[in-house]
Scaffold this active site. Structure first.
Site, PDB file in Angstrom:
ATOM      1  N   HIS A   1      41.505 -40.322  -6.591  1.00 42.29           N
ATOM      2  CA  HIS A   1      42.472 -41.377  -6.956  1.00 42.29           C
ATOM      3  C   HIS A   1      43.874 -40.809  -7.178  1.00 42.29           C
ATOM      4  O   HIS A   1      44.618 -41.284  -8.043  1.00 42.29           O
ATOM      5  CB  HIS A   1      42.016 -42.145  -8.206  1.00 42.29           C
TER       6      HIS A   1
ATOM      7  N   ASN B   1      36.808 -50.490  -9.554  1.00 44.81           N
ATOM      8  CA  ASN B   1      37.123 -50.330  -8.134  1.00 44.81           C
ATOM      9  C   ASN B   1      37.169 -51.708  -7.472  1.00 44.81           C
ATOM     10  O   ASN B   1      36.748 -52.703  -8.070  1.00 44.81           O
ATOM     11  CB  ASN B   1      36.046 -49.493  -7.429  1.00 44.81           C
TER      12      ASN B   1
ATOM     13  N   HIS C   1      39.751 -43.735 -19.432  1.00 43.64           N
ATOM     14  CA  HIS C   1      38.467 -43.163 -19.847  1.00 43.64           C
ATOM     15  C   HIS C   1      37.521 -44.301 -20.224  1.00 43.64           C
ATOM     16  O   HIS C   1      37.901 -45.183 -21.002  1.00 43.64           O
ATOM     17  CB  HIS C   1      38.694 -42.224 -21.035  1.00 43.64           C
TER      18      HIS C   1
ATOM     19  N   TYR D   1      35.935 -38.101 -17.596  1.00 42.00           N
ATOM     20  CA  TYR D   1      37.335 -38.539 -17.670  1.00 42.00           C
ATOM     21  C   TYR D   1      38.133 -37.774 -18.718  1.00 42.00           C
ATOM     22  O   TYR D   1      39.272 -37.380 -18.482  1.00 42.00           O
ATOM     23  CB  TYR D   1      37.420 -40.065 -17.875  1.00 42.00           C
TER      24      TYR D   1
HETATM   25 FE1  HDD Z   1      36.108 -42.193 -11.289  1.00 40.96          FE
HETATM   26  C1  HDD Z   1      39.390 -41.457 -11.595  1.00 40.96           C
HETATM   27  C2  HDD Z   1      36.867 -45.481 -10.731  1.00 40.96           C
HETATM   28  C3  HDD Z   1      32.811 -42.862 -10.573  1.00 40.96           C
HETATM   29  C4  HDD Z   1      35.305 -39.085 -12.202  1.00 40.96           C
HETATM   30  N1  HDD Z   1      37.804 -43.245 -11.176  1.00 40.96           N
HETATM   31  C5  HDD Z   1      39.066 -42.772 -11.331  1.00 40.96           C
HETATM   32  C6  HDD Z   1      40.011 -43.823 -11.187  1.00 40.96           C
HETATM   33  C7  HDD Z   1      39.308 -44.964 -10.936  1.00 40.96           C
HETATM   34  C8  HDD Z   1      37.915 -44.600 -10.938  1.00 40.96           C
HETATM   35  C9  HDD Z   1      39.866 -46.347 -10.713  1.00 40.96           C
HETATM   36  C10 HDD Z   1      41.522 -43.670 -11.244  1.00 40.96           C
HETATM   37  C11 HDD Z   1      42.035 -43.822 -12.636  1.00 40.96           C
HETATM   38  C12 HDD Z   1      43.545 -43.721 -12.647  1.00 40.96           C
HETATM   39  O1  HDD Z   1      44.185 -44.542 -11.969  1.00 40.96           O
HETATM   40  O2  HDD Z   1      44.050 -42.826 -13.326  1.00 40.96           O
HETATM   41  N2  HDD Z   1      35.066 -43.822 -10.678  1.00 40.96           N
HETATM   42  C13 HDD Z   1      35.550 -45.100 -10.621  1.00 40.96           C
HETATM   43  C14 HDD Z   1      34.456 -46.018 -10.433  1.00 40.96           C
HETATM   44  C15 HDD Z   1      33.311 -45.277 -10.382  1.00 40.96           C
HETATM   45  C16 HDD Z   1      33.699 -43.900 -10.548  1.00 40.96           C
HETATM   46  C17 HDD Z   1      34.599 -47.522 -10.362  1.00 40.96           C
HETATM   47  C18 HDD Z   1      31.901 -45.715 -10.203  1.00 40.96           C
HETATM   48  C19 HDD Z   1      31.445 -46.828 -10.592  1.00 40.96           C
HETATM   49  N3  HDD Z   1      34.381 -41.147 -11.332  1.00 40.96           N
HETATM   50  C20 HDD Z   1      33.125 -41.612 -11.042  1.00 40.96           C
HETATM   51  C21 HDD Z   1      32.152 -40.593 -11.342  1.00 40.96           C
HETATM   52  C22 HDD Z   1      32.860 -39.508 -11.829  1.00 40.96           C
HETATM   53  C23 HDD Z   1      34.248 -39.891 -11.805  1.00 40.96           C
HETATM   54  C24 HDD Z   1      30.657 -40.729 -11.164  1.00 40.96           C
HETATM   55  C25 HDD Z   1      32.379 -38.165 -12.297  1.00 40.96           C
HETATM   56  C26 HDD Z   1      31.187 -37.855 -12.662  1.00 40.96           C
HETATM   57  N4  HDD Z   1      37.169 -40.545 -11.737  1.00 40.96           N
HETATM   58  C27 HDD Z   1      36.627 -39.380 -12.144  1.00 40.96           C
HETATM   59  C28 HDD Z   1      37.640 -38.349 -12.607  1.00 40.96           C
HETATM   60  C29 HDD Z   1      38.984 -39.131 -12.421  1.00 40.96           C
HETATM   61  C30 HDD Z   1      38.518 -40.460 -11.855  1.00 40.96           C
HETATM   62  C31 HDD Z   1      37.535 -37.033 -11.956  1.00 40.96           C
HETATM   63  C32 HDD Z   1      40.093 -38.455 -11.636  1.00 40.96           C
HETATM   64  C33 HDD Z   1      41.347 -38.664 -12.409  1.00 40.96           C
HETATM   65  C34 HDD Z   1      40.916 -39.207 -13.677  1.00 40.96           C
HETATM   66  O3  HDD Z   1      39.564 -39.365 -13.688  1.00 40.96           O
HETATM   67  O4  HDD Z   1      41.624 -39.470 -14.629  1.00 40.96           O
HETATM   68  O5  HDD Z   1      37.434 -38.008 -13.923  1.00 40.96           O
END
Ligand code: HDD
Length: 749
Positions: free
Chosen positions: A128, A200, A392, A415
């Site tokens: 993202h 999402n 988060h 997160y």
């Molecule tokens: Fe995630 C970012 C949505 C599964 C780990 N995720 C992130 C963002 C969105 C989502 C919208 C962007 C947030 C922003 O604009 O700062 N993610 C989802 C959805 C998931 C999902 C709807 C499943 C239902 N994500 C998911 C899993 C993991 C992560 C299973 C790890 C085990 N996601 C992250 C992250 C991020 C992230 C690595 C990257 C930047 C952040 O968190 O702040 O932690």
């Protein structure tokens, strides 16, 4: 002495040549004539510092501001200073040993400026990375009172929000319109603590257990050797993973559908994906899934539009969001919940509510509206807000709790962890965009980038030195409740429930719910993406998955790839289609949609131009005049010229003229047939594309000639009217359905 003279001659001749090149003097150089061009701004006295440039505040439970005193704020005063506040007389020249000498190590201003610059970039989000954020307000309807105590859902309650939309796979500078899932993350600054709904635009996920997140992302990101392709799933590693790992097939078909290429962030649904648990005042619980429903309906780009946009306007979605807000067409969504009884099985209608690869069709559990979101303000500073915002899933107010969905459970760890590196330590919730609006008294102390100057000596409990403060809250003080859900007495295992093994029935449900034109798009998307893979085995394996979804889908894609269509290896389910999944067939309001108006050069009469422009504005849409040249036409401002306008940015096109090609016009396209028209070929191209993309087109007066030249007169969704007003009326009716769907050939039933 002869050779010496020769050298002198050569040197003098060279010096004369250099002098020729250097005259006339460079404008602005010492001794040069003053510039003749008007200055864009008149020099004036320095303005006072802007209010919002102040340093962030930290508040105590009583609302008192702690931290740096107001008078020592970050950006203030009229004069340029060092970071320490010493006024500077020059920031354009480094301190040197003479005008031609080396820079001196002691130039503290140079080193401060360059060092800070060198560290301006922070790591982009691992997923993202590419996003756009906006501020807004959420208003509760009060309809959820029976199921949750969350105060921000109470009737009429207004809560400030910040929303960040994003793509998943691409880097921060990648194009907006790539085929991908979109993030839709909302931070509600509620009085009772921040709530982050990290959603999402697709209601299911690739994996059922968070431990596999690095695997799917490694597979989707560019190949590690050449780091291509950027922001694409059309490559071997992605299809290798999803074909080997069939629980990803449901999410993948959504990506291959038109949902993977939204028209706008404003026309996307949002889904919390997981099942959450709500708690009411009586301590009773229900299970829910969160939905965002866009006022403008779900609307997507065509594949060709997405590709053109990625080249001519890679910021297409970002621009669209900010233009709409600035035009006053504030994007709107309703928040809805599907409500399920909180039973020990955690299932509804046989669907496992803890499996994030499953939806509950809206026909089985209606989406009940509980509030409205309006985005009404763009960020003041993109980096400070959009880049530094940190979401988060554990940011939960009283009344909302999590479930045991194994994907959700893992996200609850990831997160916070990711922000530690991305935002440089544990105090990121003190960054202005992340500050809760509820009073904070948390006993968290010190760490990198601590902004608060905490008072008191006893950040521990119990204490007697700070009078026992902070105190814990009970039910009456609206404390967060961890619902005492029964945790099964079971052996520790690395294992999924058996119900997670069904990887195909809902993929088929999605396919069967599509209209013919949407099916056609899905077939083309799979054929394109798999066609971009090099490995035969991967294509064959994915065809096997398609066979397990639907024989027609599999056969069509197989034909495109030139491979045999395999037989299904499972018995195909026959689920009832869910019409709510299709984006074809409804009608939606015109708010903020963009209508291009083609006119001729200034001086050509375009009857009704001013009136039709006003009528478009009155309808809440944005009119953009497209003319052969910039400046004005008929006294109205020209927003796009034939050179800068491209069909993708308009939702509909009105043509009020048939401008002839300018004698020196560069042909709009390479084929000579296009250049041979008596109407400017760039207008013909504009109409040709708008037609191919099934957009409404209307013409009046001379404009009808342009329709003839483009060869589209009399075809569906192309209006030739008596007047500009009549053309607009018919075009607006056509726009309500988003596209002139009948113009797409649909070969699949
Ligand atoms: Fe995630 C970012 C949505 C599964 C780990 N995720 C992130 C963002 C969105 C989502 C919208 C962007 C947030 C922003 O604009 O700062 N993610 C989802 C959805 C998931 C999902 C709807 C499943 C239902 N994500 C998911 C899993 C993991 C992560 C299973 C790890 C085990 N996601 C992250 C992250 C991020 C992230 C690595 C990257 C930047 C952040 O968190 O702040 O932690």
């Amino acid at each position: 002495s002869k050779p010496v003279e020769k050298i002198k001659d050569v040197v003098e001749a060279a010096a004369a040549k250099v002098a020729d090149v250097l005259t006339p003097p460079v404008p602005g150089a010492p001794g040069s004539a003053p510039p003749t061009v008007a200055e864009p701004t008149t020099p004036h006295d320095p303005l006072p510092a802007k209010k919002e440039q102040g340093a962030p505040e930290t508040r105590t439970p009583t609302g008192a501001v702690t931290g740096a005193p107001a008078e020592s704020k970050g950006q203030q005063g009229e004069y340029l200073t060092t970071a320490q506040g010493a006024r500077l007389r020059d920031t354009d020249h480094s301190l040197k040993a003479g005008p031609r000498g080396p820079i001196l190590m002691q130039d503290h201003h140079f080193r401060e400026k360059i060092t800070h610059f060198d560290h301006e970039r922070i790591p982009e989000r691992v997923v993202h990375a590419r996003g756009a954020g906006a501020h807004g307000v959420f208003v509760g309807y009060g309809t959820a009172d029976g199921v949750t105590r969350a105060g921000f859902l109470k009737k009429g309650k207004e809560t400030p929000v910040f929303v960040r939309f994003s793509t998943v796979l691409g880097s921060r500078g990648s194009a907006d319109t790539v085929r991908d899932t979109r993030g839709f993350a909302t931070k509600f600054y509620t009085d009772e603590g921040t709530f982050d709904l990290v959603a999402n635009n697709i209601p299911v996920f690739f994996i059922q257990d968070a431990i596999k997140f690095p695997d799917i992302i490694h597979a989707g990101k560019p190949h590690p050797d050449r780091e291509i392709p950027q922001a694409q799933s059309a490559h071997d590693t992605f299809w290798d993973f999803v074909s080997l790992h069939t629980e990803a097939q449901h999410h993948t078909i959504w990506n291959m559908s038109d949902r993977g290429i939204p028209r706008s962030y404003r026309t996307m649904e949002g889904f919390g994906v997981h099942t959450f648990r709500l708690i009411n005042d009586a301590g009773e619980t229900v299970l829910v899934k969160f939905h965002w429903k866009p006022k403008l309906g779900v609307h997507s780009l065509t594949w060709e539009e997405a590709q053109i946009a990625a080249g001519v306007d890679p910021d297409f979605h970002r621009r669209d969001l900010y233009d709409a807000i600035e035009a006053g067409a504030f994007p709107e969504w309703e928040l809805g919940i599907q409500v399920f009884p909180d039973t020990p099985e955690e299932t509804f209608a046989g669907i496992d509510l803890l499996d994030p690869t499953k939806i509950v069709p809206e026909e089985l559990a209606p989406v009940q509206r509980v509030g409205k979101l309006v985005l009404n303000r763009t960020p003041r500073n993109f980096f400070a807000e959009t880049e530094q915002v940190a979401f988060h899933l554990g940011h939960l107010p009283p009344g909302i709790d999590v479930t045991n969905d194994p994907l959700l459970q893992g996200r609850l760890f990831s997160y916070v962890d990711t922000q530690l590196t991305r935002l440089g330590g544990p105090n990121y919730s003190q960054i202005p965009i992340n500050r809760p609006h509820a009073p904070v008294n948390d006993m968290l102390r010190d760490g990198f980038h601590q902004h608060a100057v905490h008072a008191g000596v006893a950040p521990y409990r119990p204490n007697s030195l700070d009078g026992g403060n902070p105190f814990t809250a009970g039910d009456k003080e609206n404390a967060f409740l961890d619902v005492p859900v029964r945790v099964a007495e079971a052996p520790k295992v690395r294992q999924n429930p058996a119900s997670f093994d069904d990887h195909y029935s809902q993929v088929r449900l999605f396919w069967l719910s599509m209209s013919p034109v949407e099916k056609e798009h899905i077939i083309r998307a799979y054929t394109f993406e798999l066609g971009k893979c090099y490995e035969q085995a991967i294509k064959e394996r994915q065809l096997q998955s398609l066979a397990n979804i639907d024989p027609v889908l599999c056969a069509e894609v197989a034909t495109g790839l030139g491979l045999p269509a395999p037989k299904p290896t499972i018995e195909l389910a026959e689920p009832a289609p869910s019409p709510a999944l299709s984006q074809v067939g409804g009608e939606w309001p015109p708010d903020g949609r963009i209508v291009g108006i083609v006119v001729g050069p200034d001086g050509t009469d375009v009857p009704g131009l001013a009136e039709v422009r006003t009528a478009i504005q009155t309808a809440g849409m944005v009119p953009l005049i497209i003319a052969p040249h910039g400046g004005k036409v008929g006294g109205l401002p020209v927003q796009r010229t034939f050179a800068t306008a491209r069909s993708i940015e308009f939702d509909a096109i009105l043509v009020g003229a048939a401008p002839v090609p300018a004698p020196d016009a560069i042909p709009a396209r390479d084929d000579k047939a296009g250049a041979a028209t008596s109407v400017d070929p760039r207008v013909v191209l504009l109409l040709d594309e708008a037609w191919r993309h099934a957009k409404a087109i209307g013409a009046w007066g001379e404009g009808t000639e342009a329709l003839q030249q483009a060869g589209i007169a009399g075809t569906p969704g192309v209006v030739a009217a008596e007047s500009a007003a009549a053309a607009l009326t018919e075009v607006q009716q056509l726009m309500a359905a988003h596209r002139v769907w009948e113009r797409f050939p649909a070969t699949v039933a």
